[in-house]
Design an enzyme around this catalytic site. Structure first.
Site, PDB file in Angstrom:
ATOM      1  CB  CYS A 162       3.871  30.450   4.335  1.00  0.00           C
ATOM      2  SG  CYS A 162       2.850  30.780   2.887  1.00  0.00           S
ATOM      3  CG  ASP A 216      -0.180   0.110   2.539  1.00  0.00           C
ATOM      4  OD1 ASP A 216       1.052  -0.030   2.525  1.00  0.00           O
ATOM      5  OD2 ASP A 216      -0.832   0.317   3.579  1.00  0.00           O
ATOM      6  CG  ASN A 217       4.333   1.889   1.749  1.00  0.00           C
ATOM      7  OD1 ASN A 217       5.536   1.918   1.531  1.00  0.00           O
ATOM      8  ND2 ASN A 217       3.777   1.004   2.576  1.00  0.00           N
TER       9      ASN A 217
END
Length: 529
Positions: free
Chosen positions: A95, A37-38
Site C-alpha cells: 500500500c 551480478d545477479n
C-alpha cells in the site's frame, strides 16, 4: 595439458542464449569461473555446469563483502544446494508503494514495478492468451454465455482495449498514462481521503509519513513531462513491433498537443491502507468487465487487426545500456511521482543505482576475491581433485571478517533400496528412430528399477496415465511424441539428437515421510539414435 581461456562479456546469460552457449560449448571447456551480478544468472550458470559436469569457481562481491565457492563434479554440493536469505525480506508494504510513498526510493521501486508490468508481464500474458485461444472468432461465440470462463480473459480485454497500431497511438497511450498515473491517481485518493479526513480515533489521516498527493497538470514545455511521454512511447513501440517514425521534437509535440485525454470523474475505487496486505491478496477484487463487454472489446480488436493475430515482444529490464531508454522511463516516472507527492527528485545516476539494485564496487574487495578465486583456479588446473585441498572463502572487509571452509560434500539421497542419486548423476536412455514410449518406460524400469508415473518435456506433457488418451501413446514413437517428426533426418542440428525429459515415479510419490522425491531424481537425457 593445453588450457584455453575464454572471457565472455555478454549482456545476458539465460535459456534464450542456449543456441550460442549450448551443451557442446560447455563440454569443450575445462572449467568455468563466474563473476556475475545477479542471483538468477548465478543459479543458471550453476545448473549448466552441473548438467555438463564441469567445475565452477563461483565468485562475487557486494560492497565490502565477497565470496568464492568451489564447485567440483561429483565431489561438492553446487551453488543451488544452499538457500540464500529471502530476497523479499524487508520489502516495503504494497500500500505504501501503490498509494502512500514517503521517499524517492519508494517512487523508484514503483516505477520499476510499472516497467515490469507494462513491458514484460502483460505482453507475455497476451501472447499466452492468444496461443491458448487460437481462434478468437470461436471464442466470441462462447462468450455469449456469461457463465463461460476463460483464464486471463479480463486482463486480455483490458490490454487490447488500448492496443497500439501506429507510433501516434503509442504517443496517445503514453499521454493517457501520464494523466492516469500523475493526475487521476491523486484525484482518486483525495476523493476517498480528502484533506480533512480523520481516522477512527479522531487523528488526521494525512500525517507523516503519509503525504497528501497533488495532481500534476501536463505541460508539453516541461522536459520531464515530455521525457515520460517519449520514453514510454518508445518502449510501447518496441513491444508492438511498431517503427518509431516520428523522432523530431516538433512533430512529437504536435501529436501530443492533439491527444484527446479522457476526463476524470469520481468513482469509488478501493485504496488499500493495510500495510500487512500483499499485492497478490488484492488480485481477487471484483472486476468491472463481464463476458459481453469483453466480447465487444475483442470484436473491435479483430476489426482493427483485420482478423490477424499480432504477437507482442516483451522487454527485459537492462540497467547497463544507457541507449535503450529503460532508465529514461524509470527516471521520468519516478520523479513525476515524487513531484505528485511533494518529494525531492533524484538524478539519473541515483535512479539507476536503486532500480538496478547496484551496490558500488570496492576495488579492494574485488582484488582480494580475484586473488582467492585465482588460487582455487590453480588447484583445479593441477587436476588433483581432493576435497581437503580446496577452500570456500567468505569475507567482510568492513568488520575484518575472513572465513575459509572446506567445500560441502555432495550429498547422496536414497530414492529406493536399490537407487541412490546425487545432483551430479546423469541418467541416460539411448533409443533409435523406431523406439516407442512403451520401450522407453521399460528401459527406465530395467536400468533404474523405477516405475514411470509421468513424463514431461519442458511444459509439454508426453505421458500422464490419468489423462484421457495418453494410454494410446504407449505404442507411438518417442521421436514423434517429443519432436513432432517421424524421421531423424528431419532434425536440423546435433543438439536436437537428444532431449532432457523430466519424469515422476511411483516409488517417489509413495514416500512414507510425505516428501516428494521426484525433484531429487535427475532428468533423463534421451538420445534418439
Amino acid at each position: 595439458m593445453l588450457w584455453t581461456i575464454w572471457r565472455l562479456d555478454v549482456t545476458w546469460i539465460h535459456t534464450q542464449t542456449e543456441n550460442t552457449f549450448c551443451d557442446s560449448f560447455f563440454l569443450n571447456q575445462h572449467l568455468c569461473v563466474n563473476a556475475l551480478d545477479n542471483l538468477e544468472a548465478r543459479r543458471y550458470m550453476d545448473s549448466r555446469c552441473v548438467t555438463n559436469s564441469k567445475a565452477l569457481i563461483e565468485s562475487g562481491t557486494l560492497g565490502a563483502k565477497g565470496h568464492v565457492q568451489v564447485i567440483l563434479p561429483f565431489l561438492t554440493e553446487s551453488y543451488n544446494s544452499q538457500k540464500d536469505p529471502n530476497e523479499n525480506e524487508g520489502d516495503v508494504p504494497y500500500c505504501t508503494l501503490k498509494s502512500f510513498p514517503s521517499n524517492i526510493e519508494h517512487c523508484i521501486q514503483w516505477s520499476r514495478d510499472k516497467f515490469e508490468s507494462l513491458f514484460k508481464i502483460k505482453p507475455i500474458m497476451v501472447n499466452k492468451f492468444l496461443d491458448k485461444n487460437d481462434d478468437l472468432n470461436c471464442l466470441l461465440e462462447k462468450l455469449a454465455d456469461e457463465n463461460f470462463h476463460v483464464e486471463d480473459l479480463h486482463k486480455f480485454a483490458k490490454f487490447i482495449r488500448n492496443f497500439c497500431h501506429s507510433y501516434s497511438d503509442c504517443l496517445q497511450l503514453a499521454r493517457n498514462k501520464f494523466e492516469k498515473y500523475f493526475a487521476n491517481k491523486a484525484k482518486d485518493i483525495l476523493n476517498i481521503y480528502p484533506s480533512d479526513h480523520l481516522m477512527n480515533d479522531g487523528s488526521p489521516f494525512w500525517k507523516l509519513p503519509k503525504r497528501q498527493p497533488k495532481p500534476v497538470q501536463f505541460d508539453e514545455e516541461n522536459e520531464l513531462h515530455l521525457s515520460f511521454v517519449t520514453s514510454l512511447a518508445r518502449l510501447l513501440a518496441q513491444i508492438y513491433n511498431i517503427e518509431q517514425n516520428v523522432q523530431d521534437k516538433d512533430s512529437i509535440l504536435t501529436i501530443v498537443k492533439s491527444c484527446c485525454v479522457p476526463n476524470w470523474y469520481p468513482v469509488k475505487k478501493h485504496i488499500e491502507t493495510d500495510e500487512t496486505k500483499k499485492k497478490n491478496d488484492l488480485s481477487k477484487l471484483k472486476d468491472d468487465l463481464d463476458n459481453s463487454k469483453c466480447a465487444k472489446i475483442i470484436e473491435n480488436f479483430l476489426e482493427k487487426q483485420n482478423g490477424s493475430k499480432k504477437l507482442l515482444q516483451f522487454i527485459e529490464f537492462e540497467k547497463d545500456n544507457d541507449k535503450n531508454g529503460h532508465i529514461d522511463f524509470i527516471h521520468a516516472t519516478s520523479n513525476l511521482r515524487a513531484t505528485m507527492y511533494g518529494l525531492q527528485n533524484a538524478d539519473k545516476l541515483h535512479v539507476k543505482k536503486i532500480a538496478g539494485k547496484i551496490v558500488p564496487a570496492i576495488a579492494t574487495t574485488t582484488s582480494v576475491i580475484a586473488g582467492l578465486a585465482t588460487i582455487e583456479l590453480i588447484k583445479v588446473v593441477q587436476n588433483d581433485f581432493k576435497l581437503e585441498k580446496f577452500r570456500n572463502n567468505f569475507l567482510n572487509l568492513a568488520i575484518s571478517l575472513f572465513l575459509l571452509s572446506e567445500p560441502g560434500p555432495c550429498p547422496k539421497t536414497k530414492i529406493t533400496d536399490q537407487c541412490f542419486v546425487t545432483l551430479w548423476d546423469k541418467w541416460t536412455i539411448k533409443g533409435n528412430e523406431s523406439f516407442t514410449l512403451r520401450q522407453f518406460i521399460d528401459s527406465i524400469k530395467n536400468k533404474y528399477k523405477l516405475t514411470v508415473s509421468g513424463i514431461m518435456y519442458g511444459a509439454k506433457s508426453i505421458y500422464l496415465p490419468v489423462m484421457p488418451g495418453h494410454a494410446k501413446r504407449l505404442n507411438e514413437k518417442m521421436l514423434k511424441l517429443v519432436k513432432g517428426v517421424t524421421s531423424i533426418t528431419a532434425l536440423t542440428n546435433k543438439s536436437e539428437n537428444y532431449c532432457d525429459l523430466y519424469l515422476t515415479y511411483e516409488e517417489c510419490d509413495d514416500d512414507l515421510n510425505n516428501r516428494d522425491k521426484n525433484n531429487l531424481c535427475p532428468p533423463i537425457r534421451y538420445f534418439f539414435n
